[in-house]
Design an enzyme around this catalytic site. Structure first.
Site, PDB file in Angstrom:
ATOM      1  N   ARG A  73      36.105  38.248  44.358  1.00 52.99           N
ATOM      2  CA  ARG A  73      37.520  38.881  44.323  1.00 52.99           C
ATOM      3  C   ARG A  73      38.378  39.786  45.378  1.00 52.99           C
ATOM      4  O   ARG A  73      37.453  40.840  45.613  1.00 52.99           O
ATOM      5  CB  ARG A  73      37.348  39.911  43.046  1.00 52.99           C
ATOM      6  CG  ARG A  73      38.708  40.582  42.454  1.00 52.99           C
ATOM      7  CD  ARG A  73      39.941  39.853  42.174  1.00 52.99           C
ATOM      8  NE  ARG A  73      39.441  39.271  40.668  1.00 52.99           N
ATOM      9  CZ  ARG A  73      40.149  38.274  39.967  1.00 52.99           C
ATOM     10  NH1 ARG A  73      41.141  37.745  40.549  1.00 52.99           N
ATOM     11  NH2 ARG A  73      39.667  38.039  38.783  1.00 52.99           N
ATOM     12  N   ARG A  99      36.605  27.537  46.044  1.00 55.31           N
ATOM     13  CA  ARG A  99      36.274  28.918  46.409  1.00 55.31           C
ATOM     14  C   ARG A  99      34.900  29.482  45.648  1.00 55.31           C
ATOM     15  O   ARG A  99      34.452  30.225  45.701  1.00 55.31           O
ATOM     16  CB  ARG A  99      37.437  29.901  45.802  1.00 55.31           C
ATOM     17  CG  ARG A  99      37.751  29.533  44.339  1.00 55.31           C
ATOM     18  CD  ARG A  99      38.660  30.828  43.787  1.00 55.31           C
ATOM     19  NE  ARG A  99      38.857  30.784  42.374  1.00 55.31           N
ATOM     20  CZ  ARG A  99      39.465  31.668  41.846  1.00 55.31           C
ATOM     21  NH1 ARG A  99      39.918  32.665  42.364  1.00 55.31           N
ATOM     22  NH2 ARG A  99      39.685  31.586  40.418  1.00 55.31           N
ATOM     23  N   HIS A 168      44.768  32.332  48.932  1.00 50.31           N
ATOM     24  CA  HIS A 168      45.244  33.559  47.925  1.00 50.31           C
ATOM     25  C   HIS A 168      45.236  35.030  48.386  1.00 50.31           C
ATOM     26  O   HIS A 168      44.123  35.625  48.029  1.00 50.31           O
ATOM     27  CB  HIS A 168      44.251  33.421  46.598  1.00 50.31           C
ATOM     28  CG  HIS A 168      44.807  34.097  45.376  1.00 50.31           C
ATOM     29  ND1 HIS A 168      44.916  35.295  45.407  1.00 50.31           N
ATOM     30  CD2 HIS A 168      45.015  33.355  44.256  1.00 50.31           C
ATOM     31  CE1 HIS A 168      45.219  35.649  44.062  1.00 50.31           C
ATOM     32  NE2 HIS A 168      45.261  34.705  43.268  1.00 50.31           N
ATOM     33  N   ASP A 212      53.770  37.898  38.738  1.00 55.34           N
ATOM     34  CA  ASP A 212      53.124  36.680  38.741  1.00 55.34           C
ATOM     35  C   ASP A 212      54.198  35.628  39.038  1.00 55.34           C
ATOM     36  O   ASP A 212      54.606  35.112  38.021  1.00 55.34           O
ATOM     37  CB  ASP A 212      52.218  36.506  37.816  1.00 55.34           C
ATOM     38  CG  ASP A 212      51.248  35.530  38.005  1.00 55.34           C
ATOM     39  OD1 ASP A 212      51.141  34.809  39.041  1.00 55.34           O
ATOM     40  OD2 ASP A 212      50.324  35.261  37.065  1.00 55.34           O
ATOM     41  N   GLU A 271      50.530  34.587  48.403  1.00 57.67           N
ATOM     42  CA  GLU A 271      49.842  33.485  48.691  1.00 57.67           C
ATOM     43  C   GLU A 271      50.603  32.331  49.364  1.00 57.67           C
ATOM     44  O   GLU A 271      51.631  32.056  49.108  1.00 57.67           O
ATOM     45  CB  GLU A 271      49.374  33.035  47.343  1.00 57.67           C
ATOM     46  CG  GLU A 271      48.747  34.139  46.585  1.00 57.67           C
ATOM     47  CD  GLU A 271      48.262  33.804  45.217  1.00 57.67           C
ATOM     48  OE1 GLU A 271      47.913  32.522  44.981  1.00 57.67           O
ATOM     49  OE2 GLU A 271      48.340  34.583  44.189  1.00 57.67           O
TER      50      GLU A 271
HETATM   51  C1  BG6 Z   1      47.377  33.941  40.976  1.00 53.44           C
HETATM   52  C2  BG6 Z   1      47.942  33.337  39.630  1.00 53.44           C
HETATM   53  O1  BG6 Z   1      47.648  33.135  41.919  1.00 53.44           O
HETATM   54  O2  BG6 Z   1      46.116  34.325  40.688  1.00 53.44           O
HETATM   55  C3  BG6 Z   1      47.860  34.385  38.514  1.00 53.44           C
HETATM   56  O3  BG6 Z   1      49.452  33.144  39.831  1.00 53.44           O
HETATM   57  C4  BG6 Z   1      46.231  34.767  38.402  1.00 53.44           C
HETATM   58  O4  BG6 Z   1      48.073  33.742  37.307  1.00 53.44           O
HETATM   59  C5  BG6 Z   1      45.701  35.281  39.686  1.00 53.44           C
HETATM   60  O5  BG6 Z   1      45.898  35.657  37.456  1.00 53.44           O
HETATM   61  C6  BG6 Z   1      44.114  35.478  39.710  1.00 53.44           C
HETATM   62  O6  BG6 Z   1      43.400  34.345  39.577  1.00 53.44           O
HETATM   63  P1  BG6 Z   1      41.847  34.496  39.448  1.00 53.44           P
HETATM   64  O7  BG6 Z   1      41.516  33.215  38.841  1.00 53.44           O
HETATM   65  O8  BG6 Z   1      41.646  34.799  40.821  1.00 53.44           O
HETATM   66  O9  BG6 Z   1      41.550  35.742  38.266  1.00 53.44           O
END
Ligand code: BG6
Length: 297
Positions: A73, A99, A168, A212, A271
């Site tokens: 994360r 990932r 991302h 989002d 992103e």
């Molecule tokens: C974003 C999405 O790119 O990533 C969101 O548009 C999502 O909908 C977010 O909640 C985080 O995703 P994840 O899978 O890393 O929790």
């Protein structure tokens, strides 16, 4: 390969070292005159990029897991070969499998300005269960005056395949309530927070709720103006005509176990993507590259 063997093969005195990081996972450290960076082999996940004398440009969750099969994360998750949920099978991993898999360190170099590390992931029995294409992914991380991250997809099979993907990136900001985002004025986006309705974004683009938004046609650069840290993060790109902007705000932050409750105050994801109408089909023997280029002023 263990950390000792990785260092023997790829270590460059003062510029590239490989150390065991959280969860026992190998982390590649890049050092140069202008910046430093670190990349975990799980997901070829860039976790840090810090210009000399400045603060880290990337945000990392202090509650992140470091487990193969789970996403890190923060930093720069590589979402591939699909972005978001799998279109047909919701039991497949969110944002694809790249990932959450271990990548190989393939090459390094220390140039006058830039320190470079190249990571690879190839199709396997495991990947073929979720995605029929044969591929080689190559992520090139170049840390210098700017951070450049290039994700190259090569179709090594004999059938065409189609991907959606995103770098991302979680950017570190001083205070989200003092941030404005430039680059999306007048662009149409799919608003995932409001049942996917289409809307047009107008400046000033501030974040004061769960945002989002998926921009299928956003070919230009973006800028995060961060008044609290008194800096602009310039987000340039090549091979990408779409983008996603995400901040989970209060309730969603609390609901995510690997995310600090107040984490939304100091992060913002802009992103770099090939999503929605910008998805890419790659013919056998052909390749597609998408590159993120970050600079701080
Ligand atoms: C974003 C999405 O790119 O990533 C969101 O548009 C999502 O909908 C977010 O909640 C985080 O995703 P994840 O899978 O890393 O929790």
């Amino acid at each position: 390969m263990d950390v000792k063997s990785l260092n023997e093969k790829f270590g460059i005195n003062g510029r590239i070292s490989i150390e065991e990081g959280q969860g026992g996972l190998p982390v590649v450290y890049l050092k140069g005159n202008y910046s430093t960076a670190s990349v975990c082999l799980l997901g070829a996940h860039v976790m840090s990029w810090c210009p000399a004398g400045g603060q880290d440009v990337l945000w990392m969750s202090d509650k992140s897991l470091f487990t193969v099969g789970k996403a890190i994360r923060g930093g720069i998750p590589v979402c591939w070969p699909w972005f978001s949920k799998h279109p047909e099978n919701e039991s497949f991993p969110m944002h694809g499998f790249a990932r959450i898999m271990m990548w190989e360190l393939a090459n390094v170099s220390a140039e006058a300005e830039d320190t470079v590390a190249v990571f690879e992931l190839e199709s396997s029995e495991e990947s073929m269960k979720m995605f029929p294409g044969k591929f080689r992914l190559r992520l090139t991380v170049r840390a210098g005056k700017e951070l450049s991250v290039q994700l190259k997809t090569v179709n090594t099979g004999d059938e065409a395949f189609t991907i959606t993907q995103a770098l991302h990136t979680y950017y570190n900001v001083g205070d989200i309530t003092k941030v404005t985002i430039e680059g999306f004025d007048g662009l149409c986006c799919l608003d995932k927070v409001n049942n996917g309705v289409l809307k047009v974004r107008h400046d000033p683009f501030i974040i004061d709720c769960n945002v989002d938004e998926v921009y299928g046609d956003a070919p230009g650069a973006a800028v995060i103006h961060d008044a609290a840290l008194d800096r602009d993060i310039n987000i340039g790109k090549e091979g990408s005509a779409s983008a996603v902007v995400w901040n989970p705000w209060i309730e969603k932050s609390i609901s995510m176990a690997d995310f600090p409750d107040e984490g939304y105050k100091t992060m913002l994801c802009v992103e770099t993507a090939n999503v929605a109408e910008d998805k890419r089909t790659i013919q056998p023997g052909m390749e597609h590259s998408m590159t993120l280029k970050v600079r701080v002023r």
